[in-house]
Design a protein around this motif. Sequence first.
Motif, PDB file in Angstrom:
ATOM      1  N   GLN A 188      -6.269  27.848  -9.408  1.00  0.00           N
ATOM      2  CA  GLN A 188      -5.912  29.229  -9.718  1.00  0.00           C
ATOM      3  C   GLN A 188      -4.589  29.635  -9.064  1.00  0.00           C
ATOM      4  OE1 GLN A 188      -9.180  31.739  -8.602  1.00  0.00           O
ATOM      5  NE2 GLN A 188     -10.279  31.444 -10.521  1.00  0.00           N
ATOM      6  N   LYS A 191       1.320  26.899  -9.136  1.00  0.00           N
ATOM      7  CA  LYS A 191       2.533  27.343  -9.815  1.00  0.00           C
ATOM      8  C   LYS A 191       3.201  26.145 -10.476  1.00  0.00           C
ATOM      9  CE  LYS A 191       3.498  30.982  -6.398  1.00  0.00           C
ATOM     10  NZ  LYS A 191       4.510  31.514  -5.448  1.00  0.00           N
ATOM     11  N   GLU A 542       2.774  31.304 -12.888  1.00  0.00           N
ATOM     12  CA  GLU A 542       1.650  31.330 -11.951  1.00  0.00           C
ATOM     13  C   GLU A 542       0.352  31.477 -12.732  1.00  0.00           C
ATOM     14  OE1 GLU A 542       2.013  33.889  -8.517  1.00  0.00           O
ATOM     15  OE2 GLU A 542       4.131  34.174  -8.941  1.00  0.00           O
ATOM     16  N   ALA A 544      -2.487  32.314 -11.520  1.00  0.00           N
ATOM     17  CA  ALA A 544      -3.213  33.483 -11.035  1.00  0.00           C
ATOM     18  C   ALA A 544      -2.648  34.786 -11.579  1.00  0.00           C
ATOM     19  CB  ALA A 544      -3.196  33.518  -9.506  1.00  0.00           C
ATOM     20  N   ASN A 545      -1.485  34.721 -12.207  1.00  0.00           N
ATOM     21  CA  ASN A 545      -0.846  35.931 -12.728  1.00  0.00           C
ATOM     22  C   ASN A 545      -0.493  35.749 -14.201  1.00  0.00           C
ATOM     23  OD1 ASN A 545       0.090  38.551 -12.427  1.00  0.00           O
ATOM     24  ND2 ASN A 545       2.162  37.904 -11.886  1.00  0.00           N
ATOM     25  N   GLU A 546      -1.437  35.166 -14.947  1.00  0.00           N
ATOM     26  CA  GLU A 546      -1.174  34.828 -16.336  1.00  0.00           C
ATOM     27  C   GLU A 546      -0.838  36.045 -17.187  1.00  0.00           C
ATOM     28  OE1 GLU A 546      -4.398  32.616 -17.908  1.00  0.00           O
ATOM     29  OE2 GLU A 546      -4.126  30.903 -16.582  1.00  0.00           O
ATOM     30  N   GLU A 547      -1.510  37.170 -16.911  1.00  0.00           N
ATOM     31  CA  GLU A 547      -1.308  38.351 -17.759  1.00  0.00           C
ATOM     32  C   GLU A 547       0.113  38.886 -17.652  1.00  0.00           C
ATOM     33  OE1 GLU A 547      -4.248  41.225 -16.857  1.00  0.00           O
ATOM     34  OE2 GLU A 547      -5.931  40.025 -17.588  1.00  0.00           O
ATOM     35  N   ALA A 548       0.772  38.642 -16.520  1.00  0.00           N
ATOM     36  CA  ALA A 548       2.125  39.154 -16.336  1.00  0.00           C
ATOM     37  C   ALA A 548       3.192  38.222 -16.898  1.00  0.00           C
ATOM     38  CB  ALA A 548       2.385  39.388 -14.847  1.00  0.00           C
ATOM     39  N   GLU A 549       2.815  36.990 -17.294  1.00  0.00           N
ATOM     40  CA  GLU A 549       3.803  36.033 -17.792  1.00  0.00           C
ATOM     41  C   GLU A 549       4.230  36.403 -19.218  1.00  0.00           C
ATOM     42  OE1 GLU A 549       5.104  34.130 -15.812  1.00  0.00           O
ATOM     43  OE2 GLU A 549       3.682  34.011 -14.176  1.00  0.00           O
TER      44      GLU A 549
END
Length: 647
Positions: A188, A191, A542, A544-549
Amino acid sequence: MSMFDVIRNNPRVSQVILVILTLPFAVFGLDAYFASSPGDREVAKVGHLKITAQQFDTALRDAQQRLRGQFGGESSAQLTELVNSAAFRTSVMEDLVRRSLLVQYAQDERLVTLPENLRQLIAAEPAFQQDGRFSQQLYVQRLAQLGQTPVQFETSQAVNMRLQQAIDTVSDSAFVPLSLAEEVLGAQLEKRTVNVRRFAPADFESKVTLDDAAVKATYDENPQRFEIRARLKAQYVVLDESALREQVKVSDEDIAQYYETNRASFTDQPAGRRVRHILIAAGDGADAKTQAREQAQALLEELKQSPERFAQMAKEKSADASTAQQGGELGWLTLNGGGLDATFIHAAFALQTPNELSNIVETAAGFHILQLQETRAETYRPLAEVREEIAETLRQQEAVRAYANADEQFSNLVYEHPDSLDPVAKQFGLKVQESDWLDRDAAPAPFDSAQLRAAVFDADAVKGGNNTEAIEIARGVEVAARVLQYEPARVPEFDEVKAQIEKQMRQDAAARMAREAGEALLAQLQKGEAADTKWPPAQTLERANEEAEPLPQEAISAVFSANAQTLPTYVGAALEGGGYGVFRIEKVERPEVTEDDPRLAALRRAYRSALAAQEVEAFLSALRTRYPVEIQPDVLQPTGAGAADEG
C-alpha cells in the motif's frame, strides 16, 4: 464504548445485525418480538417464526425515520422515492429475516445470558453513572426518558447479548497473520516512478477514412438504436409551504402574546429541589410492610430531634445502595420527575426550608424520608433572546395552516379547470412556470419526481391536454402541470443522424488506431527491441494515494501489478477518452514496515473485520438452509406511482 453504540460501531457485525438495537422488543422471551396478533397478516416466515405485516410496517417506519433523520429531517422527491422503493423495503425485510435466523439459532443452541454479565454490562454504561459509579436512580430516570422500564430494557439487552454470542461463534475465528499484514501494508505504501507515452485518438482522426456505404450499413443494421425518445415541455405551478412561510407577517404583539402564553417553553432553568433521602425497603407481605413503615416512622422521629445527622443516618440505614454512601444525596430534582414516582416528587417540592424533613413517603421501592438541602427558582430566557425564534415558529404555524387550507382548494381548482393552470395560479398568487424539454426517465426539479413525470407523460395529459392532478412531490410541496408541447418517440431518417454516425465511427476508428499504435510500441519494448520514442518527464505514483493520481484506475492497477524485479519494465493500459498509455517503470520504492507501526495494527483490524463480515454472511446463508425463509412478494413492492407506458 457505550452499550447504545456497541453493535452499531462493532466492525464485525455492524453491516449484519444493524437493527438489533433499533427494533422494538417485547418484554418476555426471545421470540416474543415475533409473536403475532390475532388477524395480523403474515408477510414472511423464517423457520417457525412469523413476520407479520404490523411488524414489518413498524420496522419500515422506523427505518424511514432514521434515514430522514440523517438528512436533518428534510424531505425531497428523491428521498421520498428511496424510502418507498422496493430496494429499501427489501433491505428492511432482510434485517427482520436475519434477526429471526439469529433468534432461532440462539434458541436451538441454548445460548444464555448470565445475570452477572448483564449487570456488569448495564453498570458499565456511562449514561447510568454518576461520579463514575452506577446510579440506580439515574438508571430509572434515563430509561423513563426512553419510554422503557428496567424490565423491558434488561430483557432487550439479554436478547442482544445472546444474539451477539451467535455472531461471535463465527466472527471470532477471523485471523490475519502479521506477515500478511506487513506485506499488504508495504504494498500500500509503495511508490513507482514512471514515464508515460500517451496515444490520443485525436492524433489519429485525420488518418481515418470512412466509406459512405459502411456508414449507411451501420444505420440499416439497427435503426432503432438511433430512436429519439418521447419528450415534452410543460407548464407547472408549485404550492410550497416554505414559500407561504416567507409571506407571513408577524407583529410584535403576536410575539409578546406567544411568549406569555408559552413561557414554560422558554425555561432557562427549571425549578428544582436538591434533596437527600433515606429508603427503608419493604419486604413481601403485609407484616413486613407494616414493620418497615414503623421503622421509617421511628427514624423520622429521631431525625426531627437531630436533622443534622441525616447524612450519617442515610449511610447507616438507607437501603438505596447507590446513594447511601453519599449521605442519601439525590442531586437536583425537577417537577417532571425524570421517571421518579410522582408521590416522591410532590413530597420533595412540598419542602420549602433547608434541612426541612418530609413525612413518610411510600413508593414501590419502600418508605422514604426526604430532607431538603436547597431550592432553585424557575428562570426563563428573556423575550429579546427568543424573539426571532418565536417569530419563526409563528410563521411556520401560519404557513402550515395556510398550506392545509390551500391544499384541497389547490387540488380542486386544478381539477375543475382541466385546460388551464391560470385559475389556480391567480387564486394563490403563483407563477405559471415553463420547463425545458423533459425526458421520461430523468429531468430537473420539480420533474425529478418520478410520480410527477409519470403523470405528465400519461395519455390524459399528453393526448387529452388536461392538467395533471395535484401531486405532492415532497412534504409541503405540491405541483400541478400540463403539457405545452409533445414530441412522440420516433426513429429518425438516415440523413438526420448521418453526421452523428460518422462522428462516432471516426472516434471509434481513431481510438482503435491509438490502441494498436500503443500496443505495437509496448510489444517492441517488452521484447527489448530499440524503439524510436520520446518519453516525457517521469512522475511518481503512490498506491496509497490512488484517488489523487491523474490517471484512470485501470492504468494505476496496471502499473502497480506489473512485475518490477527487472527495471525498467513496461506495461500498457487504456486512458481516458479512448486513449492508450505505455508506461515505463523506472524505480520502485517500498518502505520498511516494523511490527510497532500503528498502521499495521489498524490494517490487521480492518482485514479482520472484512474476514469476519464474510464469515458472518456465510453463517447467515447457512442458517437460511437450516431455517427456510418464505417472503410474500407483494410486501416488497414499491409504494407510489408506477411508470407510464412510452407513447
